[in-house]
Design an enzyme around this catalytic site. Structure first.
Site, mmCIF file in Angstrom:
data_model
loop_
_atom_site.group_PDB
_atom_site.id
_atom_site.type_symbol
_atom_site.label_atom_id
_atom_site.label_comp_id
_atom_site.label_asym_id
_atom_site.label_seq_id
_atom_site.Cartn_x
_atom_site.Cartn_y
_atom_site.Cartn_z
ATOM 1 N N GLY A 90 4.743 -52.296 12.286
ATOM 2 C CA GLY A 90 3.542 -51.568 11.889
ATOM 3 C C GLY A 90 2.677 -52.348 10.917
ATOM 4 O O GLY A 90 1.510 -52.027 10.712
ATOM 5 N N ARG A 91 3.276 -53.338 10.295
ATOM 6 C CA ARG A 91 2.474 -54.178 9.403
ATOM 7 C C ARG A 91 2.981 -55.617 9.404
ATOM 8 O O ARG A 91 2.861 -56.334 8.434
ATOM 9 C CB ARG A 91 2.478 -53.622 7.989
ATOM 10 C CG ARG A 91 3.835 -53.490 7.374
ATOM 11 C CD ARG A 91 3.678 -53.319 5.913
ATOM 12 N NE ARG A 91 4.952 -53.047 5.289
ATOM 13 C CZ ARG A 91 5.110 -52.915 3.990
ATOM 14 N NH1 ARG A 91 4.082 -53.025 3.199
ATOM 15 N NH2 ARG A 91 6.286 -52.681 3.481
ATOM 16 N N ASP A 122 -1.496 -48.178 7.096
ATOM 17 C CA ASP A 122 -2.682 -49.040 7.100
ATOM 18 C C ASP A 122 -2.367 -50.488 7.471
ATOM 19 O O ASP A 122 -3.267 -51.325 7.546
ATOM 20 C CB ASP A 122 -3.373 -48.987 5.720
ATOM 21 C CG ASP A 122 -2.431 -49.363 4.584
ATOM 22 O OD1 ASP A 122 -1.315 -49.844 4.867
ATOM 23 O OD2 ASP A 122 -2.819 -49.186 3.410
ATOM 24 N N GLY A 123 -1.097 -50.777 7.659
ATOM 25 C CA GLY A 123 -0.724 -52.140 8.039
ATOM 26 C C GLY A 123 -0.769 -53.128 6.881
ATOM 27 O O GLY A 123 -0.598 -54.332 7.074
ATOM 28 N N ASP A 249 16.968 -50.044 12.764
ATOM 29 C CA ASP A 249 15.863 -50.999 12.942
ATOM 30 C C ASP A 249 15.901 -52.096 11.881
ATOM 31 O O ASP A 249 15.165 -53.077 11.990
ATOM 32 C CB ASP A 249 14.498 -50.287 12.902
ATOM 33 C CG ASP A 249 14.346 -49.397 11.681
ATOM 34 O OD1 ASP A 249 15.186 -48.496 11.507
ATOM 35 O OD2 ASP A 249 13.415 -49.610 10.895
HETATM 36 P P1 AMP Z 1 10.835 -49.892 7.028
HETATM 37 O O1 AMP Z 1 11.352 -48.640 6.417
HETATM 38 O O2 AMP Z 1 10.230 -50.851 6.058
HETATM 39 O O3 AMP Z 1 11.845 -50.545 7.903
HETATM 40 O O4 AMP Z 1 9.599 -49.491 7.937
HETATM 41 C C1 AMP Z 1 9.689 -48.533 8.945
HETATM 42 C C2 AMP Z 1 8.518 -48.642 9.847
HETATM 43 O O5 AMP Z 1 7.305 -48.342 9.155
HETATM 44 C C3 AMP Z 1 8.324 -50.015 10.467
HETATM 45 O O6 AMP Z 1 7.961 -49.803 11.801
HETATM 46 C C4 AMP Z 1 7.213 -50.585 9.652
HETATM 47 O O7 AMP Z 1 6.502 -51.584 10.344
HETATM 48 C C5 AMP Z 1 6.357 -49.368 9.373
HETATM 49 N N1 AMP Z 1 5.496 -49.517 8.194
HETATM 50 C C6 AMP Z 1 5.891 -49.648 6.917
HETATM 51 N N2 AMP Z 1 4.832 -49.764 6.088
HETATM 52 C C7 AMP Z 1 3.719 -49.694 6.859
HETATM 53 C C8 AMP Z 1 2.304 -49.750 6.602
HETATM 54 N N3 AMP Z 1 1.823 -49.896 5.363
HETATM 55 N N4 AMP Z 1 1.475 -49.649 7.652
HETATM 56 C C9 AMP Z 1 1.949 -49.494 8.893
HETATM 57 N N5 AMP Z 1 3.245 -49.423 9.202
HETATM 58 C C10 AMP Z 1 4.134 -49.537 8.207
HETATM 59 MG MG MG Z 2 12.196 -52.333 8.397
#
Ligand code: AMP
Ligand code: MG
Length: 484
Positions: A90-91, A122-123, A249
């Protein structure tokens, strides 16, 4: 400006379209290099010598696209705190795979704008969490733990809005790959049933070429991942590392530690320690990490059942047998690792209880995990509360007797202890202090701290006491955040 820094050869994009989306990094207003990993850059054969700092900033912020990039966001799914969700980068944007000899490294930007998988995000990324990943991944590397690495953090010159405004930043992350348990989970729910097979063959070629000729490839792969994850979690337990978000993930099939969101190191020993603000049930507490590793491995096994055997019952039986080996495998790895932490090279039946007794006394007296083990190898016991307690001294006598059964001298055993017990870990209060300064635009503290973290086992001459000391009550960091 030359921009053929990376020796790209991009294979992931050849997987079926379901696995990725083509994306472009968002251009940023005024990129400024905040930190750059010279050692890693040299190790990976990058030659930035003709680059001015602003060229590096432009390249590692995505304002200039390096030659040969493929620019994709990867699709995956995952069990987040036990709940299945479709996810994806997502980012993050994969620039490509840098090939160096027989090694291959994903080069990825984190925080460079939205992708089709961003959902409501917001990526973007703020400087604090990106610097946090940089510091801790580097510390893990020098602690000899498999991990993704960090090449650079570039400030974007733009604000990122969270509960307040923060300076935006982009991290360049380097990994052996970003294939996750969640990538297999994503493949298995697609209409095209051949996708798991394709991902499986890709993963074998990339990470387990020794299994290409195997007659029982999928089962061998499962056993190999079980071994690799048992090693990884044993290593985490060795240094008091709490990952904090062991969702499927975030389990990389390269065996590297990835996702440094809410992770933290334990100060005083308590097996139930949790730092992450979103881990309300303690699912990912220190002591639960091996149990969750096994749970995550079971989720991987489910995705490859048809590859293990075309008879479902048989596949299930074989997969279950494999997953059930994890508990004993981990126990024996953990015990051997703990033996080394107290200088034992040989094995005796009494060792397990000797180790448990020490841990019990440490827990009762809230002893510092890192310092207790590292100070044990001193010739005389230092002036530390725990070492003055009757219970500890009782244990200490037992330990000394046990050491006499070793054929090596105490000096030799000391060396063993010193290579297994770090003196320096990235303590939360010091990490937070350095990050706060970075958010305010002062980067000297963080850079000095990273230098210290690069020598965790060494003789730390001329290093201030504060780097070894657990936090005072008013310095304690009790909660960490994902930083998404
Ligand atoms: P994580 O908990 O960091 O493994 O993230 C879980 C999901 O949320 C993953 O698919 C990330 O890419 C997405 N994600 C985290 N932060 C953002 C952000 N600011 N914008 C878009 N997607 C995000
Ligand atoms: Mg992650």
């Amino acid at each position: 400006m030359q921009n053929n820094i990376f020796n790209f050869e991009n294979t992931y994009m050849n997987l079926p379209d379901e696995f990725h989306s083509y994306v472009k990094p968002r251009k940023v207003i005024s990129p400024k290099l905040a930190i750059f990993n010279e050692d890693l850059s040299t190790e990976l054969g990058f030659n930035f010598s003709s680059f001015k700092p602003e060229d590096i900033s432009n390249l590692l912020s995505g304002n200039i696209i390096p030659e040969g990039s493929s620019l994709i966001a990867q699709a995956y799914a995952g069990h987040q705190f036990g709940h299945f969700t479709i996810l994806g980068d997502g980012r993050a944007i994969l620039l490509g795979e840098h090939v160096l000899g027989d090694k291959r490294f994903d080069i990825q930007f984190k925080g460079s704008g939205p992708t089709p998988y961003s959902r409501s995000g917001d990526g973007l990324a703020a400087i604090g969490p990106m610097m946090r990943e940089y510091i801790i991944s580097e510390a893990m590397h020098y602690l000899n733990i498999p991990t993704c690495r960090s090449l650079a953090v570039v400030e974007t010159g733009e604000d990122v809005i969270r509960e307040q405004k923060y300076p935006g930043a982009i991290l360049t992350r380097i990994s052996k790959s970003h294939i996750r348990v969640g990538t297999f989970q994503f493949a298995v729910i697609q209409e095209d049933k051949d996708l798991v097979n394709k991902l499986f063959n890709y993963t074998i070629e990339r990470h387990f070429p020794n299994l290409i000729e195997s007659k029982s490839k999928a089962l061998d792969f499962l056993y190999a991942i079980i071994e690799q994850q048992a090693n990884l979690v044993t290593n985490w337990m060795r240094i008091g590392f709490i990952h904090g978000v062991m969702n499927t993930d975030n389990v990389a099939l390269s065996g590297e530690t990835i996702d440094y969101g809410p992770c933290a190191f334990m100060d005083h020993y308590d097996p139930l320690t949790v730092f992450s603000s979103i881990d309300h049930q303690g699912r990912y507490s220190f002591a639960n990490q091996p149990i969750i590793t096994q749970w995550n491995l079971a989720r991987l096994a489910e995705t490859i059942l048809p590859l293990i055997s075309d008879k479902h019952e048989n596949a299930l039986k074989l997969a279950e047998e494999a997953i059930n080996t994890f508990a004993d495998l981990y126990q024996s790895k953990w015990l051997d690792m703990m033996r080394l932490k107290i200088g034992l090279i040989t094995k005796e039946n009494e060792d397990k209880s000797l180790i448990s007794e020490l841990l019990d006394v440490m827990q009762k007296h809230k002893a510092d995990f890192t310092n207790t083990f590292s100070l044990l190898s001193e010739n005389t016991l230092p002036d530390v509360e725990l070492f003055k307690t009757e219970e500890f001294l009782f244990w200490y006598k037992k330990w000394k007797l046990r050491l006499e059964k070793e054929s090596k001298s105490f000096e030799d055993m000391r060396k063993v202890m010193e290579t297994n017990n770090p003196k320096i870990i990235p303590r939360n209060h010091l990490v937070e202090r350095a990050l706060k300064k970075a958010e305010e635009g002062e980067l000297k503290t963080i850079k000095e701290y990273i230098k210290i973290l690069q020598n965790p086992y060494g003789s730390q001459i001329n290093i201030a006491d504060e780097y070894f000391m657990p936090p005072n009550d008013n310095e304690k960091v009790l909660q960490t955040f994902c930083g998404t």
